[in-house]
Write an enzyme that holds these catalytic residues in place. Structure first.
Site, PDB file in Angstrom:
ATOM      1  N   GLY A 117      -5.098  -4.325 -13.614  1.00 55.34           N
ATOM      2  CA  GLY A 117      -6.445  -3.829 -13.879  1.00 55.34           C
ATOM      3  C   GLY A 117      -7.372  -5.015 -14.092  1.00 55.34           C
ATOM      4  O   GLY A 117      -7.402  -5.604 -15.162  1.00 55.34           O
ATOM      5  N   LEU A 155      -5.403   6.796   0.768  1.00 50.02           N
ATOM      6  CA  LEU A 155      -3.988   6.583   1.079  1.00 50.02           C
ATOM      7  C   LEU A 155      -3.713   6.471   2.577  1.00 50.02           C
ATOM      8  O   LEU A 155      -2.642   6.879   3.051  1.00 50.02           O
ATOM      9  CB  LEU A 155      -3.127   7.694   0.449  1.00 50.02           C
ATOM     10  CG  LEU A 155      -3.233   7.790  -1.080  1.00 50.02           C
ATOM     11  CD1 LEU A 155      -2.648   9.108  -1.576  1.00 50.02           C
ATOM     12  CD2 LEU A 155      -2.523   6.625  -1.745  1.00 50.02           C
ATOM     13  N   CYS A 164      -2.808   8.101  -8.040  1.00 48.80           N
ATOM     14  CA  CYS A 164      -3.964   7.771  -7.196  1.00 48.80           C
ATOM     15  C   CYS A 164      -5.026   8.840  -7.366  1.00 48.80           C
ATOM     16  O   CYS A 164      -4.757  10.017  -7.144  1.00 48.80           O
ATOM     17  CB  CYS A 164      -3.562   7.682  -5.721  1.00 48.80           C
ATOM     18  SG  CYS A 164      -4.992   7.364  -4.673  1.00 48.80           S
ATOM     19  N   THR A 201      -8.048  -5.808  -7.066  1.00 47.07           N
ATOM     20  CA  THR A 201      -9.335  -6.024  -6.419  1.00 47.07           C
ATOM     21  C   THR A 201      -9.666  -7.502  -6.237  1.00 47.07           C
ATOM     22  O   THR A 201     -10.395  -7.856  -5.310  1.00 47.07           O
ATOM     23  CB  THR A 201     -10.433  -5.331  -7.255  1.00 47.07           C
ATOM     24  OG1 THR A 201      -9.991  -4.005  -7.543  1.00 47.07           O
ATOM     25  CG2 THR A 201     -11.742  -5.241  -6.515  1.00 47.07           C
ATOM     26  N   LYS A 211       0.868  -1.161   0.000  1.00 45.98           N
ATOM     27  CA  LYS A 211       0.000   0.000   0.000  1.00 45.98           C
ATOM     28  C   LYS A 211       0.916   1.226   0.000  1.00 45.98           C
ATOM     29  O   LYS A 211       2.014   1.189   0.556  1.00 45.98           O
ATOM     30  CB  LYS A 211      -0.827  -0.054   1.303  1.00 45.98           C
ATOM     31  CG  LYS A 211      -2.057   0.791   1.284  1.00 45.98           C
ATOM     32  CD  LYS A 211      -3.019   0.349   2.374  1.00 45.98           C
ATOM     33  CE  LYS A 211      -3.965   1.496   2.736  1.00 45.98           C
ATOM     34  NZ  LYS A 211      -4.583   2.146   1.565  1.00 45.98           N
ATOM     35  N   ASN A 270     -13.387   2.993  -4.996  1.00 44.71           N
ATOM     36  CA  ASN A 270     -12.845   3.205  -3.660  1.00 44.71           C
ATOM     37  C   ASN A 270     -12.305   4.611  -3.526  1.00 44.71           C
ATOM     38  O   ASN A 270     -11.805   5.195  -4.492  1.00 44.71           O
ATOM     39  CB  ASN A 270     -11.744   2.179  -3.348  1.00 44.71           C
ATOM     40  CG  ASN A 270     -10.372   2.663  -3.784  1.00 44.71           C
ATOM     41  OD1 ASN A 270      -9.733   3.455  -3.094  1.00 44.71           O
ATOM     42  ND2 ASN A 270      -9.934   2.224  -4.951  1.00 44.71           N
ATOM     43  N   ILE A 288      -2.498  -0.177 -15.238  1.00 46.31           N
ATOM     44  CA  ILE A 288      -2.896   1.195 -14.989  1.00 46.31           C
ATOM     45  C   ILE A 288      -3.358   1.338 -13.535  1.00 46.31           C
ATOM     46  O   ILE A 288      -3.572   0.323 -12.859  1.00 46.31           O
ATOM     47  CB  ILE A 288      -4.094   1.584 -15.918  1.00 46.31           C
ATOM     48  CG1 ILE A 288      -5.241   0.607 -15.729  1.00 46.31           C
ATOM     49  CG2 ILE A 288      -3.668   1.723 -17.345  1.00 46.31           C
ATOM     50  CD1 ILE A 288      -6.519   0.911 -16.493  1.00 46.31           C
ATOM     51  N   ASN A 289      -3.550   2.525 -13.076  1.00 46.49           N
ATOM     52  CA  ASN A 289      -4.185   2.762 -11.782  1.00 46.49           C
ATOM     53  C   ASN A 289      -5.704   2.699 -11.974  1.00 46.49           C
ATOM     54  O   ASN A 289      -6.185   2.477 -13.086  1.00 46.49           O
ATOM     55  CB  ASN A 289      -3.768   4.131 -11.225  1.00 46.49           C
ATOM     56  CG  ASN A 289      -3.753   4.160  -9.704  1.00 46.49           C
ATOM     57  OD1 ASN A 289      -4.691   3.681  -9.071  1.00 46.49           O
ATOM     58  ND2 ASN A 289      -2.703   4.701  -9.133  1.00 46.49           N
TER      59      ASN A 289
END
Lengths: 282, 307
Positions: free
Chosen positions: B245, B74, B131, B268, B46, B70, B192-193
């Site tokens: 992703g 952070l 983020c 996820t 994290k 979400n 990707i984010n």
């Protein structure tokens, strides 16, 4: 004990008042589950990627004495619980459990007041059974919006030394909130412990009343979860590390790992949903 | 055919090409009861910041079609507590750690990288430039090639381990951002984010997240990830890419490897299956064997670009 992932056969699904009760054959979870812990359920083989849903354990039949089953109670509120409500015997449910920190029972026989709101009463029956086995006196207070939304009042009457019922509309028991009779019951039963589960405002009030009476109080919270295993940081709530609380003096504890059972005095109730929670630590 | 799952990522040997994605595996310690941490390809932690962060208010997550939103914000204990606690645990557990860094300025990123340089167990760092769950969109450096490149330059000067730059697909031209960070010294890219999204509860008529908007993840975004990996791999051949992703199965991982990723990260999917990283690797191994590939690096050559 380390939680496990178990593919569980549905033994039974039935209505109980306004709610649904689901019994799963889950011997490994049933063997180790403690009152207050939860199971994280995923129903069906849906390809649309649903997240799991957490449910506190309502009843357990340990393997050996039975098949090893776990029963949960839920209200149909959204897509996830609708899917669970469609389950039939022999369907399969993917379960993680037992998860979370359980209620901490007293060392020896002690008077215990169990306070439940709506289907939040569910884990208190499992707890009452364990407390009775420890020769504790158990008094129940259960409340709900209406008579139909009380959970298992008959069972509470059977398990408890006494039962007090409240409903918001007066359709059963006393009209009012479950917390209304609490101060009187703390005095009259001589309770040495309070255990509660239900909506957050109720738990805040129970914690306050127990603290005022000088009685230790444990609450099982129901925070929204995604993972149930401590990795997503969704189910946080502000917990004080002792001393003068206030924004900045608390930390965000994950209720799936450090809870769902917390010491009622440790939760910074005033900070729940408070805008000061936003952003960085000050 | 015998399959060797190990891969080279920016000069670091990984046991498998399947990592745990940042923000979706806690700080690793939480998963020790579910998987052998040392057996994973790697654990991207994290994101860690200089100072502790409490994160955003609840509700922080919302389920959406084939995915979730979400806005955790952070939440992390800060770099000092991270080094003393979780990082030490991961190093002792033998995990391959990719430390994810997040800062509000290039200087903060540089100080983080310097603090972690030489810490045992850190194999790589990942610079979280993207983020979406921050209060100020100005912190999403990866929407600006020059700003993203500046962060990478500062981090490269401060660390001796390879640097991955994590980019967002929420841009007009991800190739331009990728080229800028690679020219600034990034050893590899993570693509990707989450994508910036929003959901409304039509019953209460309020946003479903307390922070109103949040990052969309899960299988819903996998086609976007595949497209980005493919575009960047075509434009910048030879630059290692960690594709991420919506990877939930071995097939999903193979899809990203076929279009040019050197490794993949499961995000996820860990929320539903705490053993997802292990099971994706096992399933990928079977895919490779069936495809006649001896190693993950053989997959791009098997990709047939024409429909």
């Amino acid at each position: 004990m380390t939680p496990v992932r178990e593919r569980c056969e549905v033994l039974e699904r039935r209505r109980t008042g306004a709610y649904q009760a689901l019994t799963l054959v889950a011997p490994r979870i049933a063997e180790h589950a403690r009152p207050g812990q939860f199971v994280h359920l995923l129903a069906g083989e849906d390809r649309s990627f649903p997240l799991r849903r957490p449910f506190s354990v309502h009843k357990v039949e340990r393997p050996g004495t039975g098949m090893g089953t776990v029963e949960v109670v839920f209200d149909v509120v959204g897509a996830g619980t609708r899917a669970l409500a469609r389950l039939r015997p022999h369907d399969v449910v993917d379960a993680l459990g037992p998860l979370g920190r359980p209620f901490d029972p007293p060392e020896g026989p002690a008077g215990c007041l169990l306070v439940g709101g709506g289907y939040g009463t569910a884990p208190l029956f499992f707890l009452a059974t364990e407390l009775r086995a420890r020769r504790c006196r158990v008094d129940f207070v259960i409340g709900a919006a209406t008579a139909g939304r009380l959970l298992d009042a008959m069972e509470a009457k059977r398990l408890g030394h006494s039962l007090t019922v409240t409903t918001d509309d007066g359709s059963a028991g006393r009209r009012g909130l479950v917390t209304d009779p609490l101060a009187g019951l703390l005095a009259s039963t001589g309770a040495e412990r309070v255990y509660a589960c239900g909506p957050m405002p109720m738990l805040a009030a129970v914690s306050r009343l127990a603290a005022a009476a000088g009685v230790p109080c444990q609450v099982a919270v129901e925070e929204q979860m995604a993972c149930g295993t401590g990795i997503c940081f969704s189910c946080v709530l502000p917990v004080g590390d002792g001393g003068g609380a206030g924004p900045g003096a608390t930390r965000m504890a994950r209720s799936c790992l450090e809870g769902p059972v917390f010491d009622g005095a440790a939760i910074a109730w005033a900070e729940l949903g408070h805008p000061d929670l936003e952003g960085a630590v000050r | 055919m015998t399959v060797d799952l190990s891969v080279d990522l920016c000069g670091v040997r990984l046991k498998t090409p399947v990592l745990a994605a940042s923000g979706c595996f806690g700080f690793g310690r939480e998963m020790a009861g579910w998987v052998d941490l040392a057996a994973l390809g790697g654990i991207v932690t994290k994101s860690v910041s200089l100072e502790p962060r409490r994160g955003r208010p609840t509700p922080r997550t919302a389920e959406t079609p084939s995915g979730m939103l979400n806005a955790i914000g952070l939440q992390n204990p800060g770099v000092e507590a991270f080094c003393a606690g979780d990082l030490r645990f991961l190093a002792e557990a033998g995990a391959t750690v990719v430390a994810s860094l997040v800062g509000r300025s290039p200087d903060e990123f540089g100080r983080l990288a310097a603090r972690l340089d030489g810490e045992p167990g850190v194999a790589l760092v990942e610079v979280n430039l993207s983020c979406p769950n921050v209060e100020h969109r100005g912190e999403v450096f990866a929407t600006d090639p020059a700003a993203a490149a500046e962060v990478v330059r500062v981090v490269k000067r401060a660390t001796s381990v390879p640097v991955l730059a994590k980019l967002t697909a929420d841009v007009t031209d991800i190739v331009a951002v990728a080229r800028a960070v690679v020219e600034a010294g990034a050893d590899g890219l993570t693509l990707i984010n989450t994508l910036l999204g929003m959901a409304v509860d039509t019953r209460t008529r309020r946003p479903r997240l307390a922070a109103v908007t949040g990052g969309l993840s899960g299988p819903a975004i996998r086609p976007v990830a595949v497209r980005c990996v493919w575009q960047v791999a075509q434009a910048l051949p030879g630059v290692p890419i960690v594709g991420t992703g919506g990877v939930v199965t071995g097939d999903d991982a193979a899809e990203l490897l076929l279009v040019g990723a050197a490794a993949v990260a499961v995000g996820t999917g860990n929320f539903i299956n705490p053993r997802a990283v292990v099971e994706v690797a096992e399933s990928l191994e079977r895919y490779l064997a069936a495809a006649g590939a001896a190693a993950p690096a053989d997959l791009p050559a098997l990709f047939k670009a024409e429909r």
